[in-house]
Design a protein around this motif. Structure first.
Motif, PDB file in Angstrom:
ATOM      1  N   LEU A   1     -52.649 -35.744 -31.396  1.00 55.47           N
ATOM      2  CA  LEU A   1     -51.439 -35.575 -32.208  1.00 55.47           C
ATOM      3  C   LEU A   1     -51.239 -34.097 -32.537  1.00 55.47           C
ATOM      4  CD1 LEU A   1     -49.079 -36.779 -33.764  1.00 55.47           C
ATOM      5  CD2 LEU A   1     -50.624 -37.268 -35.663  1.00 55.47           C
ATOM      6  N   SER A   2     -52.328 -33.432 -32.874  1.00 57.13           N
ATOM      7  CA  SER A   2     -52.242 -32.011 -33.185  1.00 57.13           C
ATOM      8  C   SER A   2     -51.719 -31.227 -31.980  1.00 57.13           C
ATOM      9  CB  SER A   2     -53.611 -31.489 -33.614  1.00 57.13           C
ATOM     10  OG  SER A   2     -53.559 -30.103 -33.801  1.00 57.13           O
ATOM     11  N   ARG A   3     -52.151 -31.604 -30.787  1.00 57.08           N
ATOM     12  CA  ARG A   3     -51.666 -30.919 -29.577  1.00 57.08           C
ATOM     13  C   ARG A   3     -50.184 -31.133 -29.347  1.00 57.08           C
ATOM     14  NH1 ARG A   3     -56.561 -32.308 -26.756  1.00 57.08           N
ATOM     15  NH2 ARG A   3     -57.941 -30.520 -26.976  1.00 57.08           N
ATOM     16  N   ASN A   4     -49.705 -32.331 -29.738  1.00 54.76           N
ATOM     17  CA  ASN A   4     -48.253 -32.565 -29.639  1.00 54.76           C
ATOM     18  C   ASN A   4     -47.489 -31.540 -30.451  1.00 54.76           C
ATOM     19  OD1 ASN A   4     -48.334 -34.747 -28.004  1.00 54.76           O
ATOM     20  ND2 ASN A   4     -48.193 -36.260 -29.649  1.00 54.76           N
ATOM     21  N   PHE A   5     -48.008 -31.241 -31.624  1.00 51.57           N
ATOM     22  CA  PHE A   5     -47.354 -30.238 -32.457  1.00 51.57           C
ATOM     23  C   PHE A   5     -47.573 -28.838 -31.891  1.00 51.57           C
ATOM     24  CE2 PHE A   5     -47.145 -33.697 -35.447  1.00 51.57           C
ATOM     25  CZ  PHE A   5     -45.992 -33.439 -36.156  1.00 51.57           C
ATOM     26  N   ALA A   6     -48.785 -28.600 -31.413  1.00 48.81           N
ATOM     27  CA  ALA A   6     -49.105 -27.275 -30.888  1.00 48.81           C
ATOM     28  C   ALA A   6     -48.224 -26.913 -29.700  1.00 48.81           C
ATOM     29  CB  ALA A   6     -50.574 -27.213 -30.491  1.00 48.81           C
ATOM     30  N   GLY A   7     -47.823 -27.932 -28.964  1.00 44.93           N
ATOM     31  CA  GLY A   7     -47.006 -27.679 -27.772  1.00 44.93           C
ATOM     32  C   GLY A   7     -45.541 -27.400 -28.083  1.00 44.93           C
ATOM     33  N   LEU A   8     -45.166 -27.441 -29.363  1.00 43.11           N
ATOM     34  CA  LEU A   8     -43.769 -27.204 -29.721  1.00 43.11           C
ATOM     35  C   LEU A   8     -43.508 -25.715 -29.848  1.00 43.11           C
ATOM     36  CD1 LEU A   8     -43.340 -29.829 -32.579  1.00 43.11           C
ATOM     37  CD2 LEU A   8     -42.475 -30.009 -30.249  1.00 43.11           C
ATOM     38  N   ASN A   9     -42.528 -25.232 -29.119  1.00 47.05           N
ATOM     39  CA  ASN A   9     -42.103 -23.850 -29.292  1.00 47.05           C
ATOM     40  C   ASN A   9     -40.693 -23.711 -28.752  1.00 47.05           C
ATOM     41  OD1 ASN A   9     -42.351 -23.163 -26.389  1.00 47.05           O
ATOM     42  ND2 ASN A   9     -44.537 -23.486 -26.777  1.00 47.05           N
TER      43      ASN A   9
ATOM     44  N   GLU B   1     -56.346 -37.660 -51.614  1.00 46.65           N
ATOM     45  CA  GLU B   1     -57.326 -38.570 -50.998  1.00 46.65           C
ATOM     46  C   GLU B   1     -58.103 -37.880 -49.878  1.00 46.65           C
ATOM     47  OE1 GLU B   1     -54.080 -39.217 -51.221  1.00 46.65           O
ATOM     48  OE2 GLU B   1     -53.837 -41.040 -52.440  1.00 46.65           O
ATOM     49  N   GLY B   2     -57.714 -36.650 -49.532  1.00 52.32           N
ATOM     50  CA  GLY B   2     -58.374 -35.958 -48.423  1.00 52.32           C
ATOM     51  C   GLY B   2     -57.736 -36.247 -47.083  1.00 52.32           C
ATOM     52  N   ASP B   3     -56.584 -36.927 -47.088  1.00 53.39           N
ATOM     53  CA  ASP B   3     -55.877 -37.167 -45.834  1.00 53.39           C
ATOM     54  C   ASP B   3     -55.225 -35.876 -45.349  1.00 53.39           C
ATOM     55  OD1 ASP B   3     -56.515 -39.845 -45.752  1.00 53.39           O
ATOM     56  OD2 ASP B   3     -54.690 -40.472 -46.830  1.00 53.39           O
ATOM     57  N   ILE B   4     -55.196 -35.731 -44.037  1.00 48.35           N
ATOM     58  CA  ILE B   4     -54.637 -34.514 -43.431  1.00 48.35           C
ATOM     59  C   ILE B   4     -53.340 -34.868 -42.696  1.00 48.35           C
ATOM     60  CG2 ILE B   4     -55.124 -32.578 -41.876  1.00 48.35           C
ATOM     61  CD1 ILE B   4     -58.123 -33.400 -42.113  1.00 48.35           C
ATOM     62  N   TYR B   5     -52.294 -34.120 -42.970  1.00 48.33           N
ATOM     63  CA  TYR B   5     -50.991 -34.331 -42.326  1.00 48.33           C
ATOM     64  C   TYR B   5     -50.503 -33.010 -41.716  1.00 48.33           C
ATOM     65  CZ  TYR B   5     -50.474 -38.920 -44.534  1.00 48.33           C
ATOM     66  OH  TYR B   5     -50.646 -40.226 -44.910  1.00 48.33           O
TER      67      TYR B   5
ATOM     68  N   TYR C   1     -48.022 -40.213 -38.758  1.00 47.84           N
ATOM     69  CA  TYR C   1     -48.293 -38.793 -38.497  1.00 47.84           C
ATOM     70  C   TYR C   1     -49.556 -38.289 -39.192  1.00 47.84           C
ATOM     71  CZ  TYR C   1     -44.065 -38.202 -35.825  1.00 47.84           C
ATOM     72  OH  TYR C   1     -43.118 -38.290 -34.845  1.00 47.84           O
ATOM     73  N   LYS C   2     -50.367 -39.227 -39.670  1.00 44.62           N
ATOM     74  CA  LYS C   2     -51.609 -38.793 -40.313  1.00 44.62           C
ATOM     75  C   LYS C   2     -52.557 -38.230 -39.249  1.00 44.62           C
ATOM     76  CE  LYS C   2     -55.307 -40.954 -42.749  1.00 44.62           C
ATOM     77  NZ  LYS C   2     -55.739 -42.087 -43.573  1.00 44.62           N
ATOM     78  N   LEU C   3     -53.083 -37.045 -39.516  1.00 43.35           N
ATOM     79  CA  LEU C   3     -53.951 -36.401 -38.523  1.00 43.35           C
ATOM     80  C   LEU C   3     -55.419 -36.763 -38.700  1.00 43.35           C
ATOM     81  CD1 LEU C   3     -52.513 -32.768 -38.489  1.00 43.35           C
ATOM     82  CD2 LEU C   3     -52.772 -34.200 -36.465  1.00 43.35           C
ATOM     83  N   GLY C   4     -55.814 -37.073 -39.929  1.00 45.77           N
ATOM     84  CA  GLY C   4     -57.225 -37.369 -40.147  1.00 45.77           C
ATOM     85  C   GLY C   4     -57.560 -37.375 -41.619  1.00 45.77           C
ATOM     86  N   ASN C   5     -58.861 -37.286 -41.899  1.00 42.00           N
ATOM     87  CA  ASN C   5     -59.309 -37.312 -43.291  1.00 42.00           C
ATOM     88  C   ASN C   5     -60.551 -36.438 -43.439  1.00 42.00           C
ATOM     89  OD1 ASN C   5     -61.179 -38.586 -45.506  1.00 42.00           O
ATOM     90  ND2 ASN C   5     -59.088 -39.215 -46.016  1.00 42.00           N
ATOM     91  N   LEU C   6     -60.622 -35.744 -44.583  1.00 43.08           N
ATOM     92  CA  LEU C   6     -61.751 -34.838 -44.805  1.00 43.08           C
ATOM     93  C   LEU C   6     -63.060 -35.603 -45.003  1.00 43.08           C
ATOM     94  CD1 LEU C   6     -60.259 -32.318 -47.402  1.00 43.08           C
ATOM     95  CD2 LEU C   6     -60.630 -31.928 -44.953  1.00 43.08           C
ATOM     96  N   TYR C   7     -62.988 -36.820 -45.525  1.00 41.22           N
ATOM     97  CA  TYR C   7     -64.217 -37.551 -45.852  1.00 41.22           C
ATOM     98  C   TYR C   7     -64.844 -38.207 -44.640  1.00 41.22           C
ATOM     99  CZ  TYR C   7     -63.768 -36.516 -50.729  1.00 41.22           C
ATOM    100  OH  TYR C   7     -63.721 -35.837 -51.913  1.00 41.22           O
ATOM    101  N   ASP C   8     -64.001 -38.769 -43.754  1.00 43.19           N
ATOM    102  CA  ASP C   8     -64.634 -39.389 -42.581  1.00 43.19           C
ATOM    103  C   ASP C   8     -64.681 -38.424 -41.386  1.00 43.19           C
ATOM    104  OD1 ASP C   8     -62.091 -39.413 -41.523  1.00 43.19           O
ATOM    105  OD2 ASP C   8     -61.749 -41.557 -41.871  1.00 43.19           O
TER     106      ASP C   8
ATOM    107  N   ALA D   1     -46.819 -26.162 -37.926  1.00 48.15           N
ATOM    108  CA  ALA D   1     -47.193 -27.427 -38.572  1.00 48.15           C
ATOM    109  C   ALA D   1     -48.004 -28.280 -37.604  1.00 48.15           C
ATOM    110  CB  ALA D   1     -45.934 -28.186 -39.003  1.00 48.15           C
ATOM    111  N   GLY D   2     -49.074 -28.866 -38.112  1.00 49.00           N
ATOM    112  CA  GLY D   2     -49.876 -29.761 -37.284  1.00 49.00           C
ATOM    113  C   GLY D   2     -50.912 -29.063 -36.440  1.00 49.00           C
ATOM    114  N   CYS D   3     -50.817 -27.750 -36.334  1.00 46.93           N
ATOM    115  CA  CYS D   3     -51.864 -27.032 -35.589  1.00 46.93           C
ATOM    116  C   CYS D   3     -52.398 -25.852 -36.394  1.00 46.93           C
ATOM    117  CB  CYS D   3     -51.406 -26.647 -34.206  1.00 46.93           C
ATOM    118  SG  CYS D   3     -49.849 -25.808 -34.131  1.00 46.93           S
ATOM    119  N   GLU D   4     -51.548 -24.855 -36.701  1.00 46.72           N
ATOM    120  CA  GLU D   4     -52.039 -23.728 -37.508  1.00 46.72           C
ATOM    121  C   GLU D   4     -52.047 -24.055 -38.998  1.00 46.72           C
ATOM    122  OE1 GLU D   4     -50.894 -19.611 -35.285  1.00 46.72           O
ATOM    123  OE2 GLU D   4     -49.563 -20.330 -36.828  1.00 46.72           O
TER     124      GLU D   4
END
Ligand code: SF4
Ligand code: SF4
Lengths: 457, 47
Positions: free
Chosen positions: A385-393, A356-360, A371-378, A346-349
């Motif tokens: 934030l994505s790296r915080n999730f990527a670092g979880l294992n 609305e095109g929001d990415i979580y 925890y909103k990661l971004g938006n497809l439109y802007d 979650a949050g990386c892969e």
């Protein structure tokens, strides 16, 4: 690390790091549970005293056999998969390869425990995703998936059948790009069944590689939680539709997916009820809820739930027509150890995208603004934030590092950690206890089915 | 052996050699959407 347990009357040892699993007799079990580290070449004197119910010869015999396993790399093996310092960097550049597409933030049921606040994810407005946004999501995952060929898209909601036009347009669009970008899209849909009809059943069975069909079990259990907008039950409406869908599904995957709560702690009956309606693949999961909900489990419910899992396992051993998701553990052919370290991604892969095109980070984070990661439109995407999730294992979550179940569980659910402990890194202890029990049941079932459980404790 | 039967060998160790291609299914997508059990998933990289 070695984990020993007795489940369904079978004494078992799991050598956590190698993946080896052994069925023991009572002597070997008693010897092994007295040890907390590797075996010496000969049995230490004080052990004979502690095991005075056996003759020294028998203890020596069991010791020698355990030692042989150890010498063959099947007991007390080391975890040398990864340099601990490298663990935090493990998934830094993981491409995004799976989307949960919230094609509809609207729903035609009002399930009491819905984490999406009955469809709108607490936003107060109900909407469906338009085709433009869905296409942008496909472009996004193609661009971000690098050399990964297999891409998964789950149509989720709310209720995705309320946005069937978007679903169809998305599938068509993605398929049209597969060749050019060397991708293989796999679609799944998670539906409550209310809007299923001949036409969309046929469509789902043709296009979706997996269909997750929501039903909680016995009619009264289902209808207590899964209510229509008018407040009535949904069981009678959805059951025949699901049966029809599954009849036409052939060999393709599907799951009847239920939720159990404090109100049906006897959930084994619900699993069996679903199976008795003609469904082979069943997944019934504990509810995810905050501590203030009446249906959420309390500490004192745990022993009963664990017993219920074992009861279910014993029932399922009597029949071979049910595949219960969480008892389906592939000991030898499952995913590689690398996958098992990383968890859900979650949050990386894996990310979820709203109408609305929001990415979580995933479907369960949707609506949680921090925890909103971004938006497809802007075009925004919060890499930090994505790296915080990527670092979880399993090495960077403190509790997982020392948990015997880590290579089967892969590190728990960040969303429920946040909900229960306010920290995505801190495993939800209650959930962990259930997880470990399910694994013990699954392993014991394997042993019994392999005919290895004649000698019981 | 008279006291022990091995149900599964050191398959995790073996998988480290060929693993990590990343083509397999995202665990939460498969059925439950609330947990990340991986042990029931298929490997896409059949050796
Ligand atoms: S059961 Fe809990 S502690 Fe163990 S690996 Fe899973 S999340 Fe971590
Ligand atoms: S955080 Fe939890 S709900 Fe979200 S993808 Fe991971 S396991 Fe699933």
């Amino acid at each position: 690390m070695v984990h020993t347990f007795v489940c369904l009357g079978v004494p078992v040892a799991v050598d956590v790091n190698s993946g080896a699993v052994h069925v023991l007799d009572k002597t070997a079990y008693d010897v092994l549970t007295l040890l907390d580290g590797p075996l010496a070449d000969t049995c230490p004197q004080e052990l004979y005293g502690k095991l005075s119910q056996y003759t020294p010869e028998v203890v020596d015999e069991a010791w020698a056999e355990l030692l042989e396993l150890q010498k063959n790399g099947l007991l007390f093996t080391e975890d040398n998969y990864i340099d601990p310092a490298a663990a935090t960097l493990m998934q830094q550049d993981a491409p995004i390869k799976a989307l949960c597409l919230h094609v509809s933030h609207d729903c035609n049921l009002r399930c009491q425990y819905c984490f999406a606040s009955t469809g709108d994810f607490g936003t107060g407005h109900r909407m469906t995703m338009d085709v433009e946004t869905a296409k942008k999501a496909i472009d996004f995952v193609i661009e971000r998936s690098g050399s990964r060929r297999n891409i998964e898209v789950d149509f989720f909601g709310g209720e995705p059948l309320m946005a069937m036009d978007t679903v169809k347009a998305t599938v068509e669009y993605a398929r049209s790009l597969e060749k050019e970008h060397n991708k293989n899209f796999r679609f799944t849909i998670t539906t409550n069944g209310v809007l299923l009809n001949d036409e969309n059943i046929e469509y789902i069975n043709r296009e979706m590689s997996n269909a997750v069909l929501s039903l909680d079990g016995r009619p009264e259990v289902n209808d207590r939680m899964r209510k229509t907008v008018a407040g009535g039950g949904s069981y009678d409406v959805i059951l025949p539709r699901f049966q029809k869908l599954v009849e036409g599904r052939g060999e393709k995957d599907y799951y009847l997916r239920g939720t159990f709560t404090r109100y049906n702690a006897d959930f084994a009956a619900d699993v069996l009820h679903i199976a008795d309606q003609g469904f082979r693949h069943v997944s019934v999961e504990p509810v995810v809820g905050g501590p203030d909900c009446d249906y959420t489990f309390r500490e004192e419910d745990l022993p009963g739930i664990l017993e219920e899992y074992e009861r279910l396992a014993a029932e399922l051993l009597k029949r071979d027509d049910v595949n219960f998701f969480h008892f389906n553990v592939d000991l030898s052919q499952g995913p590689c150890v690398i996958k098992r370290m990383r968890g859900c991604g979650a949050g990386c892969e894996y990310v979820a995208i709203t109408p609305e095109g929001d990415i979580y980070p995933c479907h369960q984070f949707v609506g949680n603004e921090s925890y909103k990661l971004g938006n497809l439109y802007d075009g925004t995407f919060d890499m930090e934030l994505s790296r915080n999730f990527a670092g979880l294992n399993i090495y960077t979550r403190p509790d997982c590092k020392d948990c015997w179940a880590r290579f089967y569980c892969s590190g728990g659910c960040s969303a429920s950690n946040l909900l229960v402990n306010g920290d995505i890194k801190k495993p939800n202890r209650f959930g962990c206890n259930m997880q470990r029990k399910r694994l013990e049941c699954a392993i014991a079932m394997r042993a019994i089915r392999a005919g290895m459980a004649e000698e019981r404790v | 052996m008279t006291h022990i039967q091995t149900l599964n060998g050191a398959t995790l160790k073996q998988s480290a050699a060929h693993g990590g291609c990343g083509e397999c299914q995202t665990s939460c997508q498969s059925a439950c959407k609330t947990s990340c059990t991986v042990a029931n998933q298929k490997c896409e990289n059949k050796k």
